[in-house]
Scaffold this active site. Structure first.
Site, PDB file in Angstrom:
ATOM      1  N   VAL A   7       2.094 -12.468  -1.957  1.00  0.00           N
ATOM      2  CA  VAL A   7       3.158 -12.240  -2.937  1.00  0.00           C
ATOM      3  C   VAL A   7       4.118 -13.421  -2.968  1.00  0.00           C
ATOM      4  CG1 VAL A   7       5.114 -10.762  -3.552  1.00  0.00           C
ATOM      5  CG2 VAL A   7       2.954  -9.732  -2.813  1.00  0.00           C
ATOM      6  N   LYS A  12       8.486  -2.191   0.413  1.00  0.00           N
ATOM      7  CA  LYS A  12       8.616  -0.743   0.196  1.00  0.00           C
ATOM      8  C   LYS A  12       8.769   0.028   1.494  1.00  0.00           C
ATOM      9  CE  LYS A  12       3.601  -0.121  -0.112  1.00  0.00           C
ATOM     10  NZ  LYS A  12       3.298  -1.571  -0.142  1.00  0.00           N
ATOM     11  N   GLY A  14       4.418  -2.879  -8.227  1.00  0.00           N
ATOM     12  CA  GLY A  14       4.137  -4.276  -8.527  1.00  0.00           C
ATOM     13  C   GLY A  14       4.841  -4.814  -9.759  1.00  0.00           C
ATOM     14  N   GLY A  54     -11.421  -6.573  -2.095  1.00  0.00           N
ATOM     15  CA  GLY A  54     -10.049  -6.880  -1.708  1.00  0.00           C
ATOM     16  C   GLY A  54      -9.028  -5.869  -2.200  1.00  0.00           C
ATOM     17  N   GLU A  98      -7.631  -2.475   2.275  1.00  0.00           N
ATOM     18  CA  GLU A  98      -7.547  -3.179   3.541  1.00  0.00           C
ATOM     19  C   GLU A  98      -8.697  -2.749   4.459  1.00  0.00           C
ATOM     20  OE1 GLU A  98      -5.351  -5.477   4.132  1.00  0.00           O
ATOM     21  OE2 GLU A  98      -4.041  -5.168   2.400  1.00  0.00           O
ATOM     22  N   LYS A 156       6.643   4.821  -2.003  1.00  0.00           N
ATOM     23  CA  LYS A 156       7.114   4.468  -3.343  1.00  0.00           C
ATOM     24  C   LYS A 156       7.831   5.639  -4.000  1.00  0.00           C
ATOM     25  CE  LYS A 156       3.272   1.236  -3.876  1.00  0.00           C
ATOM     26  NZ  LYS A 156       1.927   1.003  -4.464  1.00  0.00           N
TER      27      LYS A 156
END
Length: 429
Positions: free
Chosen positions: A14, A106, A135, A188, A191, A206
């Site tokens: 990010v 978050k 996002g 991807g 995880e 969230k």
């Protein structure tokens, strides 16, 4: 033109997306803000890891966080490391040093968001966190600004791209959960340890952040009741299609006269609902307010550039506030009473899948147990697996969760019921 110096904490996916957007869109950012945003320092553990990245002349790597926190020329800290311990220390330190903070963390906000917002307000600086939820979807600012005149009554969202990808592939291609999980990991989307996603923990964090803003309560991660998708079977998805439903992992927060209900769980959604058509790794959030009725936002919920886009948007907003000496304007307000409504009391319709003896009279016994719990049947489908065993898929009327749990106990007491395989909520259209 005023120059605002910022520091990036962390330089992962990010952060690099944020870095690239700040460089690629520098002229656009200057024109839209009236200020020059300059990356001054990037805090990392090992600068050699990023030797392939060319920094602008103004920027340098540092390995001591005090080189950021004690640098009076840095007016904004952009925390993109993640975690809730060291990251919290850094954010607290920045706010106490009267530095503005932008974060995408978050986990930190779900645990300490109200406290950190109070700390920012006390020190007259900004704390912005658009990228922490969904996002690139601008839901935080929408709640704080565009919908500020509404009393928000309900939030329903597909808040995790990994689980939505998995459930979409299972629905459209008939693949098993394990097969799709492996594909998601190879691509991807998931995880190596997918627990936070598939067990609903990511979505719960969230939801806690959004509910705290929407309902003006000090809501935290532990206030949210959570169920994941690991028990969802392709058989359930097939039956759901027969009944006119799609399966989604939903985060749902409601405020009623009975209190707040905060839940993450897999649910069947009528195919007519806008959320039912959200496919793949996309996210969407559906908000109900007493002024606007229904609003839905849709887009990429994760990724380097979508999340970086939200970070840069916050950086631009804070930079403008700094230039006009208007930081710290956001004054968090919270009602004292939280009053979390028990998940067992929430009413909804349910889908149940049972394996039973393939004999005359079994359905009558099932119906009797439903009647005992004051639950009626809206739909039922029977499939014969073999001469000895049948599968019943049942859609019930609306009832509290506690009734369903009692019903399952009643079913398990019947010799003719071999197993209760699935219990899935059904969301109203």
């Amino acid at each position: 033109m005023t120059t605002i110096k910022i520091a990036l904490l962390g330089f992962g996916t990010v952060a690099q997306g944020t870095f690239n957007l700040l460089q690629d869109n520098a002229e656009l950012i200057r024109n839209r803000t009236g200020v020059n945003v300059e990356i001054s320092k990037i805090f990392v553990r090992n600068p050699d890891k990023y030797s392939h990245i060319t920094l602008p002349e103004t920027a340098q790597y540092v390995t001591d966080i005090d080189e950021v926190l004690k640098d009076d020329s840095i007016q904004m800290v952009v925390e993109l490391m993640g975690g809730t311990t060291f990251a919290k220390d850094c954010v607290e330190g920045a706010l106490k040093a009267k530095k503005n903070v932008v974060t995408a963390n978050k986990d930190l906000l779900a645990e300490s968001g109200p406290y950190l917002l109070d700390l920012a307000s006390k020190n007259g600086v900004d704390l912005r966190f658009e990228a922490s939820v969904l996002g690139g979807i601008p839901i935080i600012r929408t709640l704080y600004e565009s919908l500020a005149g509404n009393r928000i009554t309900e939030i329903i969202g597909i808040m995790n791209g990994t689980t939505n990808f998995i459930l979409t592939k299972m629905s459209e291609e008939g693949l098993s959960y394990q097969d799709v999980l492996k594909e998601a990991q190879d691509l991807g989307y998931a995880e190596a340890d997918p627990t936070a996603d598939v067990e609903g923990l990511d979505a719960a964090r969230k939801l806690a952040i959004l509910a705290s803003i929407s309902f003006n309560r000090r809501i935290f991660f532990e206030d949210v009741s959570v169920e994941g998708i690991t028990s969802i079977d392709t058989e359930d998805i097939k039956f759901g299609k027969e009944f006119g439903y799609n399966i989604k992992l939903l985060g749902i927060a409601k405020e009623t006269s009975q209190g707040l209900s905060l839940n993450v769980y897999p649910a069947f959604i009528p195919t007519t609902h806008p959320l039912a058509s959200v496919r793949g790794s996309y996210n969407a959030i559906y908000v109900k307010g007493n002024g606007i009725d229904d609003v839905m936002l849709y887009g990429r919920g994760a990724g380097s550039l979508p999340t970086g886009s939200s970070v840069v948007s916050d950086i631009m907003e804070v930079a403008k506030n700094i230039s006009y000496n208007e930081t710290g304007r956001l004054k968090p307000f919270y009602y004292d009473q939280k009053n979390i409504y028990s998940p067992g009391k929430i009413q909804s319709s349910y889908y149940l899948r049972l394996e039973v003896d393939n004999k005359t009279g079994v359905l009558a016994k099932i119906s009797a147990k439903l009647a005992e719990q004051k639950i009626s049947v809206l739909s039922i489908v029977q499939r014969n697996m073999d001469p000895e065993t049948a599968v019943l898929a049942i859609v019930t009327s609306k009832c509290p969760r506690s009734y369903i749990l009692n019903l399952i106990d009643s079913f398990n007491s019947l010799r003719s019921v071999k197993s209760v395989n699935s219990v899935i909520r059904i969301m109203e259209a």
